[in-house]
Design a protein around this motif. Structure first.
Motif, short mmCIF file in Angstrom:
data_model
loop_
_atom_site.label_atom_id
_atom_site.label_comp_id
_atom_site.label_asym_id
_atom_site.label_seq_id
_atom_site.Cartn_x
_atom_site.Cartn_y
_atom_site.Cartn_z
N CYS A 154 5.01 16.80 10.60
CA CYS A 154 3.73 16.61 10.38
C CYS A 154 3.36 17.81 10.24
CB CYS A 154 2.86 15.66 11.18
SG CYS A 154 4.01 14.30 11.13
N GLU A 155 1.97 18.23 9.81
CA GLU A 155 1.22 19.75 9.32
C GLU A 155 -0.58 19.27 9.53
OE1 GLU A 155 1.99 21.86 6.64
OE2 GLU A 155 0.60 20.51 4.96
N GLY A 156 -1.73 19.96 10.95
CA GLY A 156 -2.39 19.67 10.10
C GLY A 156 -3.62 18.32 11.43
N GLY A 157 -2.71 17.58 12.16
CA GLY A 157 -2.88 16.56 12.85
C GLY A 157 -3.58 17.20 14.08
N GLU A 158 -3.77 16.28 15.07
CA GLU A 158 -4.72 16.44 16.29
C GLU A 158 -3.68 17.06 17.58
OE1 GLU A 158 -7.11 13.05 16.56
OE2 GLU A 158 -5.75 11.97 17.88
N LEU A 159 -2.93 16.35 17.54
CA LEU A 159 -1.64 16.77 18.29
C LEU A 159 -1.13 17.70 18.37
CD1 LEU A 159 -0.55 12.69 18.70
CD2 LEU A 159 -2.83 14.10 20.46
N ALA A 160 0.66 17.90 19.13
CA ALA A 160 1.06 19.03 19.43
C ALA A 160 2.24 19.52 17.79
CB ALA A 160 1.86 19.46 20.57
N GLU A 161 1.99 20.49 17.42
CA GLU A 161 2.67 20.28 16.47
C GLU A 161 2.23 19.67 14.42
OE1 GLU A 161 6.81 19.92 16.76
OE2 GLU A 161 7.40 19.67 18.91
N GLY A 162 1.04 19.35 14.62
CA GLY A 162 0.17 19.35 13.61
C GLY A 162 0.32 17.90 13.80
N GLY A 202 -0.26 13.39 14.32
CA GLY A 202 -1.06 12.21 15.05
C GLY A 202 -2.26 12.56 13.61
N ALA A 203 -3.49 11.57 14.30
CA ALA A 203 -4.55 11.51 13.07
C ALA A 203 -5.21 12.47 12.88
CB ALA A 203 -5.53 10.40 14.24
N GLY A 204 -5.30 12.58 11.30
CA GLY A 204 -5.94 13.34 10.46
C GLY A 204 -4.99 14.18 9.89
N GLY A 205 -3.36 14.46 10.80
CA GLY A 205 -2.61 15.39 9.78
C GLY A 205 -2.08 14.71 8.92
N LYS A 206 -0.68 15.18 8.47
CA LYS A 206 0.12 14.77 6.87
C LYS A 206 1.67 14.55 7.07
CE LYS A 206 -0.30 17.50 3.22
NZ LYS A 206 -0.35 18.34 1.85
N VAL A 207 2.34 13.70 7.02
CA VAL A 207 3.86 14.25 6.91
C VAL A 207 4.08 14.91 5.47
CG1 VAL A 207 5.88 12.46 6.59
CG2 VAL A 207 3.80 11.80 8.22
N THR A 208 5.39 16.02 6.19
CA THR A 208 5.73 17.08 5.64
C THR A 208 7.31 16.89 5.16
OG1 THR A 208 6.56 18.06 7.41
CG2 THR A 208 3.61 18.37 6.14
N GLY A 209 7.68 15.46 6.10
CA GLY A 209 9.06 15.22 6.23
C GLY A 209 9.84 15.18 7.18
N ALA A 261 5.59 10.88 14.79
CA ALA A 261 4.59 10.94 13.76
C ALA A 261 3.54 10.91 15.01
CB ALA A 261 4.50 10.26 13.13
N GLY A 262 3.03 10.69 16.32
CA GLY A 262 1.74 11.17 16.46
C GLY A 262 0.95 9.74 16.55
N VAL A 263 1.63 8.10 15.95
CA VAL A 263 1.16 7.40 15.69
C VAL A 263 1.47 6.66 16.93
CG1 VAL A 263 1.01 5.34 13.97
CG2 VAL A 263 0.97 7.33 13.33
N PHE A 287 -0.89 1.52 5.73
CA PHE A 287 -0.96 3.22 6.23
C PHE A 287 -1.62 2.96 7.87
CE2 PHE A 287 -1.40 1.75 1.62
CZ PHE A 287 -1.38 3.03 0.95
N THR A 288 -1.12 4.41 8.17
CA THR A 288 -1.00 4.76 9.84
C THR A 288 -2.57 5.87 9.77
OG1 THR A 288 0.23 6.38 10.20
CG2 THR A 288 1.14 4.24 10.08
N PRO A 289 -3.01 6.04 10.47
CA PRO A 289 -4.26 7.33 10.90
C PRO A 289 -3.08 8.32 10.53
CG PRO A 289 -4.34 6.11 12.57
CD PRO A 289 -3.17 5.77 11.84
N VAL A 290 -1.51 8.83 9.86
CA VAL A 290 -1.09 9.80 9.78
C VAL A 290 -1.21 9.91 8.39
CG1 VAL A 290 0.68 11.23 9.29
CG2 VAL A 290 0.09 10.75 11.94
N GLU A 291 -1.48 11.43 7.34
CA GLU A 291 -1.31 10.70 5.84
C GLU A 291 0.42 9.95 5.34
OE1 GLU A 291 -4.11 13.62 3.73
OE2 GLU A 291 -2.48 12.62 2.13
N GLY A 292 0.16 9.84 4.90
CA GLY A 292 2.00 10.21 4.24
C GLY A 292 3.36 8.99 4.87
N HIS A 293 2.63 8.26 6.23
CA HIS A 293 3.51 7.54 6.73
C HIS A 293 2.65 6.29 7.10
CE1 HIS A 293 6.23 6.60 10.29
NE2 HIS A 293 4.91 6.20 11.06
#
Lengths: 114, 435
Positions: free
Chosen positions: B222-230, B232-239, B267-269, B371-377
């Protein structure tokens, strides 16, 4: 069937007790937000790993106690001792079933990790 | 509602003519689905190769034309809940949301053999939920009325009619839990669960989906999320990171059972799920004597007879939350006691084997979809003890959700945020033991 280490009754059959689930701290209901209260009611860690959970000794001493169990292998560790408070995480750190541990309940003898 | 188009029949169509041709020529049958190398990029990655994941992939490809899809499974296709359930399908649920949803699933099961060109051995034999107490009878009446309002064939019948439908049941007043009546649901029945998995796998493969077995997802990137390694909520999935290398994809769908909360945690969800095993058992085959599916909530048991003559028993979930799938003697003892209470005549039958499967139990006995708080997950999890019968409609609706990026009306009640807002869809009355 599991042998659950009750602090007062010793190892008891699982059917003698009731599992109340993971021990989660209760937020102050007067100040908790909707999200905090929802998380307290519903969210659980549910790991394939060690969890601290609350049991109720239904047909024995009828006391509540917390104990750590591995959710993949069903081993117990850190059994509570009489007088330990529920939710107190300062139990003596003996692993149930390990050599030299004469105190507490030997819950591990029948249920080996798979 | 998306209409079901005819699937691509693929290289070889199963029919009597094909069978005769193959029989005469002695040619080998082709593999039902192919193996592929792992590509670096997919449009959609579906984690979990069971009926839900495969149906989602199949409908993505056939209804929406999205074929750059990978289905990943850490074991083999249909090796989890899809191969461990008791293969009962029905739609007589308690909440209007649940009834509408499962009814759509039942109609997809009805036409599945033709849609997928595979014999799924669907046997519409009727489904009876027995009532042993006055309060259970009241719930049956409640369910029957909810069902009738939505056009579902469902009614309460008395013990004499129960006896007519299943003569081996003891309807006298002698047992500890006498049979006072039953909720009869004629469209319910049983189906061959492996064939459903194979049908969807074959259809998805022919449509261009890559099925990867023995491919374990180790992490969701993931990238851009509020937790470690991007995460969690607000982030988005990259693979995802698998044991066969990294794959990038903008959409990662969690279609697992048993491990649903662990996968989404990557994914932090966090999901409100507790995993319990459910045990089932099967007897030796005997002559057919039980024409209907019989369920008893008070006795925690449901039973049906397969076409091969075996009695398949299931129970409620074990009280212990665990990922261990070991069987237990206490289950067998209780099961035998309860079954003999219903059918004293089978006391000499022998159990062949017992097994357990993992059930992701949610607080309200309804799934968590969309949908979940992580975009794409996206998730299609929390299927508790009722996942198999919802497989086709879940796949259809999740595919629509992914393709249109809108939550379809049928699955809107099952959103993750309901646990925060308190809009639970309480299905315990109809889903706890009744299958």
């Amino acid at each position: 069937m599991l042998l659950v280490p009750c602090p007062h009754c010793g190892p008891r059959n699982q059917s003698d007790l009731r599992l109340l689930g993971e021990a989660v701290p209760r937020p102050n209901p007067n100040t908790a937000t909707r999200k905090e209260w929802g998380d307290y009611l519903y969210l659980r860690e549910n790991p394939a790993d060690w969890v601290t959970e609350t049991w109720y000794c239904r047909v024995g001493c009828r006391q509540y106690f917390t104990v750590e169990r591995h959710q993949a292998t069903n081993e117990f560790r850190n059994p509570p001792l009489p007088g330990d408070k529920v939710g107190n995480s300062t139990y003596t750190t003996i692993t149930v079933g390990s050599s030299g541990s004469q105190r507490g309940a030997n819950a591990n003898s029948e249920e080996q990790p798979s | 509602m998306v209409s079901i188009r005819k699937p691509n029949p693929g290289p070889l169509r199963y029919s009597a003519a094909t069978l005769a041709r193959k029989g005469l020529s002695g040619d080998d049958w082709p593999r039902v689905w192919r193996d592929h190398d792992l590509k670096k990029t997919y449009d959609v990655i579906i984690i979990g190769g069971g009926v839900h994941g495969l149906a989602t992939a199949y409908y993505l490809a056939t209804n929406h034309g999205i074929t750059n899809v990978a289905v990943l499974d850490k074991g083999y296709l249909g090796g989890g809940g899809s191969g461990r359930n008791t293969a009962i399908v029905r739609s007589n649920y308690l909440t209007p949301e649940g009834v509408a949803f499962y009814d759509r699933s039942l109609s997809l099961y009805n036409t599945m053999a033709a849609d997928l060109n595979i014999n799924v051995m669907f046997s519409e034999r009727g489904h009876m939920t027995l009532a042993h107490t006055d309060s259970a009878l009241r719930t049956m009446h409640w369910r029957a009325e909810v069902n009738k309002l939505q056009g579902i064939d469902s009614s309460v019948i008395d013990p004499q009619e129960v006896k007519k439908l299943a003569p081996s049941l003891d309807v006298t007043s002698h047992p500890r839990y006498p049979i006072l009546g039953a909720l009869h649901h004629p469209p319910g029945g049983i189906i061959r669960h492996d064939a459903v998995v194979w049908g969807y796998a074959r259809g998805a493969d022919h449509a261009g989906v890559h099925l990867h077995q023995k491919t374990e997802v180790l992490d969701i990137l993931c990238e851009g999320g509020e937790l470690a390694e991007g995460k969690g909520a607000g982030g988005k999935v990259t693979g995802v990171r698998t044991n066969r290398g990294d794959i990038s994809a903008p959409i990662v769908v969690n279609c697992t059972a048993g491990w649903g909360s662990l996968i989404s945690n990557m994914a932090g969800v966090k999901l409100p799920i507790v995993t319990h095993p459910l045990e089932a058992a099967v007897t030796e085959p005997v002559k057919v004597f039980l024409p209907a599916v019989v369920v008893s909530g008070s006795l925690h048991v449901y039973v049906s007879q397969t076409d091969r003559g075996e009695l398949v028993f299931g129970a409620s979930v074990d009280p212990l939350a665990t990922y261990s799938m070991r069987g237990s003697l206490s289950f067998t003892e209780e099961l035998a006691g309860h079954i003999l209470e219903l059918m004293p005549g089978i006391s000499k039958m022998r159990l062949l084997r017992q097994w357990a499967g993992l059930c992701d139990m949610t607080p309200d006995y309804s799934p968590i979809m969309g949908f979940t708080p992580v975009e794409g997950h996206l998730t299609d999890v929390g299927w508790g003890t009722y996942g198999f019968k919802a497989g086709p409609v879940s796949g259809e609706q999740m595919a629509e959700c992914i393709a249109t990026q809108q939550t379809p009306k049928l699955i809107a009640p099952f959103k993750l945020s309901r646990f925060e807002t308190g809009e639970l869809v309480g299905e315990k009355g109809a889903a706890a033991v009744g299958h």
